[in-house]
Design a protein around this motif. Structure first.
Motif, PDB file in Angstrom:
ATOM      1  N   ALA A 134      -9.675   0.637  -1.024  1.00 34.57           N
ATOM      2  CA  ALA A 134      -8.796  -0.082  -1.974  1.00 34.57           C
ATOM      3  C   ALA A 134      -7.914  -1.120  -1.290  1.00 34.57           C
ATOM      4  O   ALA A 134      -8.409  -1.977  -0.562  1.00 34.57           O
ATOM      5  N   GLY A 135      -6.604  -1.020  -1.515  1.00 33.28           N
ATOM      6  CA  GLY A 135      -5.663  -2.033  -1.026  1.00 33.28           C
ATOM      7  C   GLY A 135      -5.684  -2.195   0.481  1.00 33.28           C
ATOM      8  O   GLY A 135      -5.562  -3.315   0.990  1.00 33.28           O
ATOM      9  N   ASP A 136      -5.842  -1.103   1.205  1.00 33.80           N
ATOM     10  CA  ASP A 136      -5.866  -1.197   2.669  1.00 33.80           C
ATOM     11  C   ASP A 136      -7.090  -1.971   3.147  1.00 33.80           C
ATOM     12  O   ASP A 136      -7.015  -2.773   4.078  1.00 33.80           O
ATOM     13  N   HIS A 153       0.827  -1.210   0.000  1.00 30.56           N
ATOM     14  CA  HIS A 153       0.000   0.000   0.000  1.00 30.56           C
ATOM     15  C   HIS A 153       0.866   1.267   0.000  1.00 30.56           C
ATOM     16  O   HIS A 153       1.997   1.271   0.451  1.00 30.56           O
ATOM     17  N   LYS A 154       0.297   2.334  -0.529  1.00 32.33           N
ATOM     18  CA  LYS A 154       1.015   3.603  -0.617  1.00 32.33           C
ATOM     19  C   LYS A 154       1.178   4.211   0.770  1.00 32.33           C
ATOM     20  O   LYS A 154       0.501   3.822   1.720  1.00 32.33           O
ATOM     21  N   GLU A 155       2.077   5.203   0.861  1.00 30.64           N
ATOM     22  CA  GLU A 155       2.305   5.809   2.167  1.00 30.64           C
ATOM     23  C   GLU A 155       1.029   6.527   2.636  1.00 30.64           C
ATOM     24  O   GLU A 155       0.345   7.176   1.841  1.00 30.64           O
ATOM     25  N   HIS A 156       0.725   6.398   3.889  1.00 37.87           N
ATOM     26  CA  HIS A 156      -0.529   6.989   4.371  1.00 37.87           C
ATOM     27  C   HIS A 156      -0.296   8.339   5.009  1.00 37.87           C
ATOM     28  O   HIS A 156       0.754   8.599   5.562  1.00 37.87           O
ATOM     29  N   ILE A 157      -1.324   9.170   4.902  1.00 38.26           N
ATOM     30  CA  ILE A 157      -1.290  10.459   5.566  1.00 38.26           C
ATOM     31  C   ILE A 157      -1.126  10.205   7.063  1.00 38.26           C
ATOM     32  O   ILE A 157      -0.308  10.804   7.728  1.00 38.26           O
TER      33      ILE A 157
END
Lengths: 235, 235
Positions: B80-82, B3-7
């Motif tokens: 999504a992915g999360d 997963h992309k970096e999260h806020i």
């Protein structure tokens, strides 16, 4: 429905759609068990093949409902009771799918039994009897899901104890039967696996009823006894 | 992690905690199977009772992880992915819990066998052999979960076919054995149920590997063949 009115009417419509689909899936799975037991009773080959062939429909229903649930979570971001409702659905359909697998297994055993022309099936009355209880449990579990009815959920946990007991009794009788006539061992093992499949259907119905308690009470009652669940419901 | 970096860094920490807990639960369940098979081999009563007594720990782990997942969904509203990751966790722990149940069943059968002082166990080498494969599958399924590794997931689906075949072979051998010596029927049935429990452990490991494919590819591969899964992974 127990949840409060939503800002988004679309959300209510989503939840309603999901519940309807679970009940449709449940109805289909009930039919699969019924047909499997009927085919076992009368050796109707067409019905045996139909139960086996239709299992993929049950699987497809599970995948589709799962997908809808994911979309609801992603779009509507449910919390509290609504989230619990979605979680109940996700878990319920896993058990329904596995009940479908057990119905398919019963049909496959029926195919083996009739292919070998072994019409005399030991303990067959007992098998039909325990299958009736298990079917009633599945039906009640779906009712309990539809109406969020805790009393029905508690009854199912009690019935599961009865099914387990019947299973053990059938097993003991089959062992005696095999000892008396070793030529019947193969058929007896098939009947034993049919009994085991029915016992598992009972387990899955029990799981489903526990999710309903979790949904309503917000408290997880998996892995506790029937007495504890009844206490929980009264509180 | 895919997963992309999260806020929110807290979100990453939440996901990390959940993954760690699943792996801990998995490690504990692996130990339960290992102990059950060991106890079956050497009749260690203390170990038999330990496996049975520890099953409630597995159940408690499932309930706790479920609760954390619900909290993450409610607070962090993943998409999504999360969200797929959380769904993978919720489904994985259901299968892990049921693997734990099978380990407990094996221990209960071991207790019956040793209580009746029936030390000669037919087909015992084959049971240990198939148990090894099933344990390897569970271990690989957890590895595949930890590393989101699709190749391992595909291997597990292949191994499951092997376990099913071994089970059928053990069953045929046991039937022959029972016919030759009807006094061994009770023990043989117990061994048969142990073989069945091991076969189910394989099924659950396979389920777990399919959730990993769903997590990574966003595509549901449940209910498809090993060939189809391998094609899916290559794409």
């Amino acid at each position: 429905m127990v949840h409060k009115e939503h800002i988004s009417k679309q959300f209510d419509a989503d939840l309603e759609e999901v519940r309807t689909r679970v009940l449709q899936m449940g109805g289909f799975v009930e039919e699969q068990i019924e047909h499997a037991i009927e085919a076992l009773t009368n050796g109707n080959e067409k019905l045996i093949e139909q139960v086996i062939a239709y299992d993929h429909r049950v699987n497809a229903m599970e995948v589709a409902i799962d997908e809808i649930c994911n979309q609801i979570i992603a779009r509507r971001q449910p919390t509290a009771g609504d989230l619990r409702m979605i979680m109940m659905v996700i878990k319920t359909i896993t058990d329904l799918e596995r009940i479908g697998d057990e119905a398919e297994k019963i049909a496959r055993m029926a195919r083996l039994i009739y292919a070998a022309d072994r019409m005399h099936m030991p303990r067959f009355i007992e098998i039909k009897h325990v299958a009736c209880i298990a079917m009633d449990m599945v039906h009640k579990a779906l009712d309990s899901f539809a109406r969020l009815d805790l009393n029905t959920a508690a009854q199912i946990v009690r019935q599961d104890e009865l099914v387990d007991e019947e299973f053990r009794s059938i097993m003991r009788q089959l062992i005696t039967f095999m000892m008396e006539d070793p030529r019947k061992i193969s058929t007896s093992i098939e009947i034993l696996f049919i009994a085991k499949a029915i016992e598992r259907i009972g387990d899955h119905a029990k799981n489903m009823s526990e999710y309903v308690v979790y949904m309503v009470k917000g408290k997880d009652v998996r892995h506790v006894t029937a007495d504890e669940i009844e206490r929980e419901i009264r509180e």
